[in-house]
Design an enzyme around this catalytic site. Structure first.
Site, PDB file in Angstrom:
ATOM      1  N   GLY A 193     119.559  45.760 -16.719  1.00 22.63           N
ATOM      2  CA  GLY A 193     118.342  45.840 -17.530  1.00 22.63           C
ATOM      3  C   GLY A 193     118.677  45.334 -18.927  1.00 22.63           C
ATOM      4  O   GLY A 193     119.686  45.756 -19.526  1.00 22.63           O
TER       5      GLY A 193
ATOM      6  N   ARG B 254     126.634  38.132 -18.035  1.00 17.82           N
ATOM      7  CA  ARG B 254     125.351  37.796 -17.394  1.00 17.82           C
ATOM      8  C   ARG B 254     124.594  36.830 -18.331  1.00 17.82           C
ATOM      9  O   ARG B 254     124.473  37.100 -19.527  1.00 17.82           O
ATOM     10  CB  ARG B 254     124.521  39.062 -17.122  1.00 17.82           C
TER      11      ARG B 254
ATOM     12  N   ASP C 220     113.612  39.789 -19.542  1.00 15.16           N
ATOM     13  CA  ASP C 220     115.024  39.523 -19.863  1.00 15.16           C
ATOM     14  C   ASP C 220     115.153  38.529 -21.009  1.00 15.16           C
ATOM     15  O   ASP C 220     116.141  38.530 -21.741  1.00 15.16           O
ATOM     16  CB  ASP C 220     115.764  39.019 -18.632  1.00 15.16           C
TER      17      ASP C 220
END
Ligand code: MRU
Length: 357
Positions: free
Chosen positions: A46, A88, A238
């Site tokens: 998240g 990420r 995101d």
């Protein structure tokens, strides 16, 4: 409150989200490399939670340094930042958090601050980012609650809740705030193949708060919209590009198109740290590709024939034209987003107060 992550004297403690909903176990990361692994392996996930985790990893790395002079510490800081940044690629909060920690470090180092004082200040900065994240979620809730129906069913995709933040959540924070204000809301949670953030995490945390939740397979939303069973959609983000195009969990785009077709409002809730004005539009957002085994296997069991080609993009970009409004901690943005985003950053820079839940 759901303890997603926590700074402890011995390291950073993470609720292991790979084990939910069946097991509530914790993983203690005792150095910055372990924090990077926790982010990469999605023990924490998240966008806002990834950002604060990286800030804590940065503080942990610097606090454990044995460097006795600033030049050596500078070299270590570069390695710490690079290691955390390579975990990420899509959630911009990761890079936002690392940049903020680096800027703090650089300012202290340039001012001639002692190494022990730098270490203490970076730990404080990371803890402050944790507190700010919760305050931002509460403020998004306060700004967004009135947009949700007084009575009805709200669909969400993936998990943009307490588990995806330091607490309360972005999209689920808005739902929580509406429920706290007396709205009678049922939630439909898309299961969110292949990682099942909706089925495993959203359902777990909403039921924890006694908010009625129904889990749907991802392919069911269209039919339910057509039957009039969904009154609003709300998701997290995101990365939001300068023009309002929004990257979120794979499948969000399809839900947004379906919502438009059925005249259902589609809301995005995200803090300003998720808006990347340096990325012009959705096509420029890097999309993480994850391992094929997430698609080929379920619970350790192979679901596809050997030799089948596999696609596994973790995110998609929803064009701004499908987004009814973007709820931030400083207020609600509407199209044209290029303009409203700029104005909101100006408002935030003048020290606009956050709303309280
Ligand atoms: O791959 P994940 O689980 O990190 O993806 C999470 C999402 O897509 C969320 O919707 C997004 O980060 C917003 S969280 C407040």
């Amino acid at each position: 409150m759901i303890p997603t992550l926590e700074w402890l004297p011995e390291g950073v403690n993470f609720l292991d989200q790979t084990k939910l909903p069946l097991e509530e176990t914790y993983v203690l990361a005792t150095d910055y490399q372990q924090v990077a692994t926790v982010i990469r392996d999605m023990i924490v996930r998240g966008a806002p939670a990834i950002g604060v985790s990286a800030a804590m990893g940065f503080a942990l790395g610097v606090s454990q340094s044995k460097a006795t002079d600033i030049a050596s510490l500078n070299d270590e800081v570069a390695i710490i930042a690079k290691t955390l940044a390579e975990t990420r690629p899509t959630a911009v909060n990761l890079f936002w958090a690392i940049d903020r920690m680096r800027a703090k470090y650089n300012a202290l180092a340039e001012a001639g601050t002692s190494i022990p004082e730098i270490k203490a200040a970076l730990i404080k900065e990371a803890q402050q980012m944790y507190d700010e994240d919760i305050a931002a979620c509460k403020s998004m809730g306060a700004h967004g609650a009135a947009l949700l129906p007084q009575q009805g069913t709200v669909l969400t995709h993936c998990n943009a809740g307490a588990l995806a933040t330091c607490g309360y959540g972005t999209a689920l924070g808005v739902i929580r705030a509406a429920v706290e204000r007396g709205h009678n809301i049922d939630v439909y949670a898309d299961e969110t193949r292949p990682y099942l953030q909706g089925a495993r995490l959203t359902a777990w945390e909403l039921l924890h708060d006694n908010i009625p939740t129904t889990v749907l397979c991802d392919n069911m939303a269209g039919s339910l919209m057509r039957q009039g069973k969904i009154q609003a959609v709300i998701v997290g983000a995101d990365r939001i590009a300068a023009n309002g195009d929004t990257a979120n969990k794979i499948g969000t785009y399809s839900v947004a198109v379906l919502a438009k077709e059925h005249g259902i409002p589609f809301y995005v809730a995200a803090p300003l740290s998720t808006i990347d004005v340096n990325t012009p539009d959705g096509d420029a957002i890097p999309i993480e590709q994850r391992a094929a085994t997430e698609v080929t296997h379920s619970n350790g069991r192979q679901m596809t024939p050997n030799g089948a080609a596999i696609q596994n993009p973790a995110f998609d970009a929803t064009p701004a034209k499908y987004i009814t409004a973007i709820i931030t901690e400083h207020g609600v943005l509407q199209a044209p987003y290029e303009q409203s985003i700029k104005e909101m950053f100006q408002k935030a820079a003048t020290g606009s107060e956050l709303a309280t839940a």
